[in-house]
Design an enzyme around this catalytic site. Structure first.
Site, PDB file in Angstrom:
ATOM      1  CG  HIS A  40      -2.056  -1.347   1.629  1.00  0.00           C
ATOM      2  ND1 HIS A  40      -3.213  -1.678   0.592  1.00  0.00           N
ATOM      3  CD2 HIS A  40      -1.541  -2.664   1.992  1.00  0.00           C
ATOM      4  CE1 HIS A  40      -3.670  -2.992   1.408  1.00  0.00           C
ATOM      5  NE2 HIS A  40      -2.653  -3.290   1.149  1.00  0.00           N
ATOM      6  CG  LEU A  41       3.455   2.128  -2.802  1.00  0.00           C
ATOM      7  CD1 LEU A  41       3.887   2.102  -4.447  1.00  0.00           C
ATOM      8  CD2 LEU A  41       4.318   1.140  -1.548  1.00  0.00           C
ATOM      9  CG  ASN A  43      -6.450   0.237   0.184  1.00  0.00           C
ATOM     10  OD1 ASN A  43      -5.164  -0.043  -0.369  1.00  0.00           O
ATOM     11  ND2 ASN A  43      -6.524  -0.299   1.161  1.00  0.00           N
ATOM     12  CG  ASP A  50      -5.878  -6.182   0.168  1.00  0.00           C
ATOM     13  OD1 ASP A  50      -6.159  -7.074   0.972  1.00  0.00           O
ATOM     14  OD2 ASP A  50      -4.444  -5.452   1.146  1.00  0.00           O
ATOM     15  CG  HIS A  56      -9.405  -8.385   2.680  1.00  0.00           C
ATOM     16  ND1 HIS A  56      -8.306  -7.687   3.427  1.00  0.00           N
ATOM     17  CD2 HIS A  56     -10.357  -9.007   3.418  1.00  0.00           C
ATOM     18  CE1 HIS A  56      -8.580  -8.203   4.554  1.00  0.00           C
ATOM     19  NE2 HIS A  56      -9.663  -8.248   4.478  1.00  0.00           N
ATOM     20  CG  HIS A 112      -4.045 -10.359   3.609  1.00  0.00           C
ATOM     21  ND1 HIS A 112      -5.285 -11.072   3.473  1.00  0.00           N
ATOM     22  CD2 HIS A 112      -4.004  -9.149   3.226  1.00  0.00           C
ATOM     23  CE1 HIS A 112      -5.891 -10.220   2.919  1.00  0.00           C
ATOM     24  NE2 HIS A 112      -5.490  -9.600   3.600  1.00  0.00           N
ATOM     25  CG  ASP A 137      -1.352  -6.640   3.731  1.00  0.00           C
ATOM     26  OD1 ASP A 137      -1.384  -5.653   3.575  1.00  0.00           O
ATOM     27  OD2 ASP A 137      -2.299  -6.804   5.164  1.00  0.00           O
ATOM     28  CG  HIS A 153      -1.902   3.116   9.170  1.00  0.00           C
ATOM     29  ND1 HIS A 153      -3.108   3.527   8.133  1.00  0.00           N
ATOM     30  CD2 HIS A 153      -1.756   1.547   8.662  1.00  0.00           C
ATOM     31  CE1 HIS A 153      -3.709   2.314   7.760  1.00  0.00           C
ATOM     32  NE2 HIS A 153      -3.173   1.028   8.345  1.00  0.00           N
TER      33      HIS A 153
END
Length: 447
Positions: free
Chosen positions: A58-59, A90, A150, A177, A231, A304, A308
């Protein structure tokens, strides 16, 4: 681009040899004389692996640049030994159309540190109601070959069937997911068991994952399409995948470093660093995942990587954002829990962290053998070395690593992407901005 001669490295942990990188490819192997003008690097004692490939990162860009950007995520990836990563959909706005996936790929080319391949959403806005613009993303300059919601499950069986049918002509894959929202809704945040009950945390039962995996492998068998399970976190999930593979279903699966290394007991102190989705599971699940990765039932290690911002993570456990950093620490964690325990050798690590992920994601030029004529995507590691994880020294904009203070083996000494050093002596060595037309898609997808 000048040639680079790596002296005495050990491909996949084998016998020492010299490796010449020139023109973006591996030009020669053996006892070599340095060409005029070549840069010579002493690789004595170092292991050469094909550049690592991450199927699940997740970038955050566009939309949440306070947590991560494509550039900072690319830096973390290069420092972790990666030469390619797949960026989840996302974002804000969601990567559910050609414009957004092309933007992400363009940002990756501009950063110039790893190949960034966007993953497109399965459904519009990840809402689970209507298929996204799958054909447009597949035919775009980003050449999307993986589609995933996901963070959310494609829980509607009819919609999942349609998605599998729709991606098939593009030789693409749906990455699921697996979380039945009727069994584990948005409040579920801890493995359902004695500990979650004692802590008063909403439970996330194993069956919520396993039932979706079982349903989806049957749908994959029915449609003849490719399914990838994100995952996997439970022993039961491993068994369902093993059963499906034995019957010839085109299913692949990944496990994360944190599900291979950490267990649910860590949440006893309510530390939100250990909140992740799916949640950390009991030791017996961790052991089953390690065994599944060792025997090939689980095809790939995927990070994964979920950065944050502090204001999203620093809450009471139930209210905190789920997720952990992973790109810069993944190889060390796998070396610690799989290689050190004899479950994988370095050739096995290359298979699960480079060869198979590249095939699953259809990343041409990645995950290739260390052989003459192959693309010069390599990482050099020191199997006798170690490093201590310091959150403040990680390249990510975020700091939510569960491994703070851990001593990890096998530090990355150098990473080469298309023959250019992106990491050298364990530090970033940034390359010039990439060209969108040349770097934005794999060669096979630019014809």
């Amino acid at each position: 681009m000048s040639a680079v001669l790596l002296r005495g490295v050990r491909p996949l942990g084998g016998e020492p040899t010299d490796v010449l990188l020139d023109g973006g490819v591996i030009a020669a192997l053996g006892r070599l004389r340095a060409p005029a003008g070549a840069r010579v690097l002493d690789g004595d004692g170092l292991i050469a692996l094909p550049g690592l490939v991450d199927l699940h990162a997740h970038l955050r860009e566009p939309g949440r640049e306070d947590a991560e950007t494509v550039a900072t995520g690319s830096a973390a990836a290069a420092l972790g030994g990666y030469t390619a990563l797949c960026a989840m959909a996302n974002t804000a706005p969601v990567a559910d159309n050609a414009e957004i996936v092309e933007q992400v790929a363009r940002l990756g080319a501009r950063a110039g540190l790893v190949e960034v391949r966007p993953i497109g959403a399965v459904t519009k806005a990840l809402a689970g109601q209507e298929l996204a613009e799958i054909a447009g993303m597949a035919r775009s300059r980003a050449a999307v070959r993986m589609f995933s919601d996901d963070g959310r499950c494609v829980s509607d069986a009819r919609l999942m069937r349609r998605a599998l049918e729709y991606v098939k002509p593009f030789d693409a894959v749906v990455a699921q997911h697996a979380q039945d929202p009727r069994l584990a809704d948005g409040t579920a945040c801890a493995h359902e068991g004695e500990l979650s009950g004692r802590l008063g945390l909403p439970g996330w039962p194993s069956v919520a994952e396993e039932s979706i995996i079982a349903r989806d492998v049957m749908l994959a068998a029915h449609t003849g399409s490719r399914l990838h399970v994100c995952h996997v976190s439970t022993g039961g999930g491993v068994e369902v995948i093993r059963w499906a593979k034995a019957r010839g279903v085109a299913v692949t699966a990944e496990a994360t470093p944190h599900h291979l290394a950490l267990t649910t007991e860590l949440i006893a102190g309510y530390d939100p660093l250990f909140k992740v989705n799916p949640p950390l599971r009991p030791a017996e699940d961790t052991a089953a995942l390690r065994a599944g990765l060792a025997d090939g039932t689980i095809d790939a290690v995927a990070t994964d990587h979920a950065p944050h911002a502090p204001h999203d993570k620093d809450h009471a456990f139930a209210d905190a954002a789920p997720g952990m950093l992973g790109l810069q620490t993944a190889l060390g964690v796998i070396a610690r829990v799989m290689v050190a325990d004899g479950l994988l050798d370095w050739a096995g690590v290359a298979d699960r962290m480079s060869f198979r992920p590249a095939v699953i994601g259809r990343l041409a030029g990645q995950g290739r053998p260390i052989a003459v004529g192959e693309p010069a995507n390599l990482t050099l590691i020191d199997p006798a070395g170690s490093w201590v994880v310091d959150p403040d020294r990680l390249a990510s904009k975020a700091r939510n690593t569960p491994y703070a203070g851990w001593t990890l083996p096998a530090p990355v000494v150098a990473t080469f992407w298309r023959g250019r050093a992106t990491v050298l002596d364990g530090a970033l060595a940034p390359v010039a901005d990439g060209d969108w037309a040349a770097d934005g898609a794999a060669p096979a997808d630019r014809a």
